[in-house]
Write an enzyme that holds these catalytic residues in place. Sequence first.
Site, PDB file in Angstrom:
ATOM      1  N   GLN A  21      -3.483 -59.718  -8.462  1.00  0.00           N
ATOM      2  CA  GLN A  21      -2.478 -59.549  -7.404  1.00  0.00           C
ATOM      3  C   GLN A  21      -3.006 -60.050  -6.048  1.00  0.00           C
ATOM      4  O   GLN A  21      -2.255 -60.621  -5.257  1.00  0.00           O
ATOM      5  CB  GLN A  21      -2.103 -58.065  -7.303  1.00  0.00           C
ATOM      6  CG  GLN A  21      -1.188 -57.726  -6.151  1.00  0.00           C
ATOM      7  CD  GLN A  21      -0.698 -56.300  -6.218  1.00  0.00           C
ATOM      8  OE1 GLN A  21       0.289 -56.018  -6.872  1.00  0.00           O
ATOM      9  NE2 GLN A  21      -1.391 -55.393  -5.553  1.00  0.00           N
ATOM     10  N   LEU A  51       0.082 -41.132  -4.183  1.00  0.00           N
ATOM     11  CA  LEU A  51      -1.208 -41.545  -3.633  1.00  0.00           C
ATOM     12  C   LEU A  51      -2.377 -40.783  -4.246  1.00  0.00           C
ATOM     13  O   LEU A  51      -2.278 -39.597  -4.551  1.00  0.00           O
ATOM     14  CB  LEU A  51      -1.198 -41.340  -2.116  1.00  0.00           C
ATOM     15  CG  LEU A  51      -0.117 -42.136  -1.371  1.00  0.00           C
ATOM     16  CD1 LEU A  51      -0.157 -41.806   0.119  1.00  0.00           C
ATOM     17  CD2 LEU A  51      -0.275 -43.634  -1.591  1.00  0.00           C
ATOM     18  N   MET A 102       2.890 -47.960  -3.485  1.00  0.00           N
ATOM     19  CA  MET A 102       4.114 -47.456  -4.124  1.00  0.00           C
ATOM     20  C   MET A 102       4.061 -45.930  -4.219  1.00  0.00           C
ATOM     21  O   MET A 102       4.780 -45.324  -5.016  1.00  0.00           O
ATOM     22  CB  MET A 102       4.287 -48.081  -5.506  1.00  0.00           C
ATOM     23  CG  MET A 102       4.471 -49.598  -5.413  1.00  0.00           C
ATOM     24  SD  MET A 102       5.267 -50.314  -6.851  1.00  0.00           S
ATOM     25  CE  MET A 102       4.114 -49.898  -8.124  1.00  0.00           C
ATOM     26  N   HIS A 154      -5.975 -45.273  -3.250  1.00  0.00           N
ATOM     27  CA  HIS A 154      -5.198 -45.649  -2.060  1.00  0.00           C
ATOM     28  C   HIS A 154      -5.916 -45.199  -0.789  1.00  0.00           C
ATOM     29  O   HIS A 154      -5.975 -45.926   0.197  1.00  0.00           O
ATOM     30  CB  HIS A 154      -3.821 -44.969  -2.067  1.00  0.00           C
ATOM     31  CG  HIS A 154      -2.950 -45.320  -3.235  1.00  0.00           C
ATOM     32  ND1 HIS A 154      -2.624 -44.414  -4.214  1.00  0.00           N
ATOM     33  CD2 HIS A 154      -2.305 -46.470  -3.552  1.00  0.00           C
ATOM     34  CE1 HIS A 154      -1.818 -44.985  -5.092  1.00  0.00           C
ATOM     35  NE2 HIS A 154      -1.615 -46.231  -4.726  1.00  0.00           N
ATOM     36  N   ASP A 179      -6.141 -54.289  -8.863  1.00  0.00           N
ATOM     37  CA  ASP A 179      -5.105 -55.286  -9.168  1.00  0.00           C
ATOM     38  C   ASP A 179      -5.661 -56.649  -8.753  1.00  0.00           C
ATOM     39  O   ASP A 179      -5.217 -57.251  -7.774  1.00  0.00           O
ATOM     40  CB  ASP A 179      -3.823 -54.932  -8.427  1.00  0.00           C
ATOM     41  CG  ASP A 179      -3.319 -53.556  -8.828  1.00  0.00           C
ATOM     42  OD1 ASP A 179      -2.673 -53.449  -9.862  1.00  0.00           O
ATOM     43  OD2 ASP A 179      -3.625 -52.573  -8.116  1.00  0.00           O
ATOM     44  N   SER A 223      -1.898 -44.398 -10.260  1.00  0.00           N
ATOM     45  CA  SER A 223      -0.759 -43.473 -10.225  1.00  0.00           C
ATOM     46  C   SER A 223      -0.239 -43.208 -11.638  1.00  0.00           C
ATOM     47  O   SER A 223       0.340 -42.158 -11.909  1.00  0.00           O
ATOM     48  CB  SER A 223       0.370 -44.052  -9.377  1.00  0.00           C
ATOM     49  OG  SER A 223      -0.118 -44.403  -8.106  1.00  0.00           O
TER      50      SER A 223
HETATM   51  P1  AMP Z   1       0.064 -49.225  -5.924  1.00  0.00           P
HETATM   52  O1  AMP Z   1       0.564 -48.003  -5.219  1.00  0.00           O
HETATM   53  O2  AMP Z   1      -0.370 -48.995  -7.326  1.00  0.00           O
HETATM   54  O3  AMP Z   1       0.950 -50.428  -5.739  1.00  0.00           O
HETATM   55  O4  AMP Z   1      -1.286 -49.581  -5.166  1.00  0.00           O
HETATM   56  C1  AMP Z   1      -1.318 -49.835  -3.792  1.00  0.00           C
HETATM   57  C2  AMP Z   1      -2.642 -50.463  -3.443  1.00  0.00           C
HETATM   58  O5  AMP Z   1      -3.698 -49.568  -3.788  1.00  0.00           O
HETATM   59  C3  AMP Z   1      -2.883 -51.771  -4.208  1.00  0.00           C
HETATM   60  O6  AMP Z   1      -3.489 -52.716  -3.340  1.00  0.00           O
HETATM   61  C4  AMP Z   1      -3.818 -51.339  -5.295  1.00  0.00           C
HETATM   62  O7  AMP Z   1      -4.655 -52.373  -5.760  1.00  0.00           O
HETATM   63  C5  AMP Z   1      -4.622 -50.262  -4.587  1.00  0.00           C
HETATM   64  N1  AMP Z   1      -5.237 -49.373  -5.577  1.00  0.00           N
HETATM   65  C6  AMP Z   1      -4.599 -48.689  -6.572  1.00  0.00           C
HETATM   66  N2  AMP Z   1      -5.506 -48.018  -7.309  1.00  0.00           N
HETATM   67  C7  AMP Z   1      -6.719 -48.286  -6.778  1.00  0.00           C
HETATM   68  C8  AMP Z   1      -8.063 -47.896  -7.108  1.00  0.00           C
HETATM   69  N3  AMP Z   1      -8.326 -47.101  -8.142  1.00  0.00           N
HETATM   70  N4  AMP Z   1      -9.072 -48.370  -6.335  1.00  0.00           N
HETATM   71  C9  AMP Z   1      -8.815 -49.188  -5.285  1.00  0.00           C
HETATM   72  N5  AMP Z   1      -7.586 -49.591  -4.933  1.00  0.00           N
HETATM   73  C10 AMP Z   1      -6.551 -49.159  -5.666  1.00  0.00           C
END
Ligand code: AMP
Length: 285
Positions: free
Chosen positions: A152, A32, A29, A36, A149, A187
């Site tokens: 998820q 970044l 989303m 990510h 997540d 984020s």
């Molecule tokens: P989001 O933009 O929050 O939807 O995250 C996109 C992807 O990045 C999802 O699969 C999240 O689980 C992963 N993600 C977000 N934060 C982290 C983190 N700190 N470590 C590893 N993966 C992450």
Amino acid sequence: MEIIRTVSELQSALSKVRNLGGVGLVPTMGALHEGHMSLITRARKENATVVVSVFVNPTQFNNPSDLATYPRTEEADCRLLEAAGVDIAFIPTVEEMYPEEDCRVFNLGPVAEVMEGPMRPGHFNGVAQVVSKLFAFTNPTRAYFGEKDFQQIAVIRRMVELEGGFNNLEIVSCPIKRHEDGLAMSSRNVRLSAEQRSVAPCINLALKASLIKAAEGSLNETRQWVIDTINRYPFMEVEYYEIVDGITMQPVSNWDDTEYAVGCITAYCGEVRLIDNITYNPSSK
Ligand code: AMP
């Protein structure tokens, strides 16, 4: 790197590169951060073509103010994606992703009925809607998700199963990236005040300290200790802390009930909802 905003351009760009080897998809989303980027680095190593989607999906937000305040940083995101060697940034509009209302209801079953499920009604159905569309448009070989997540990932595996596997798509789960003080990168962290930001690492500190508690005490004692410890900090309020089986996501009451116990937490720091998790017996992973 190509920046693509429509499904038809995405499909035509992919048709030209599919014969080169695997296509890796990293759904995000935006806003970044290194969390990510760790998924993207892994996708880059394992695929000939890497697609990163950047889309703040309205159907997965059950709280309108969370959607309204969600950080949007497209220019900075594109610079990071370009530097990471991404081939395609797919950045659609809401109208492009949802030309008509998505009325699909996924039968996600027990994995979606606990923790985030009841706390965020409709959230996982929205995730299933958007991710199933991204999979259908991209037809990836592998798709990358972060263990931050944790629930998820189980929901996405279930959705993939319901949808017939998306041509043997492999779901790759990647470890949580943290700041040096232990706070899981997110984020949403930018919405913490300086004072709140200094307190928020207590979530990970308590989870890590609970590994020692777990060696001595019962599961329920450990669970309650984590909740009480975090709630003693200013700004902090635990919404839930559940220790679950890492495959089924179902809460367990005794350590012997599972080979793979994962503690999943959601806690507010002020207005900001933070999530994290820890595995109690990594050898059984
Ligand atoms: P989001 O933009 O929050 O939807 O995250 C996109 C992807 O990045 C999802 O699969 C999240 O689980 C992963 N993600 C977000 N934060 C982290 C983190 N700190 N470590 C590893 N993966 C992450």
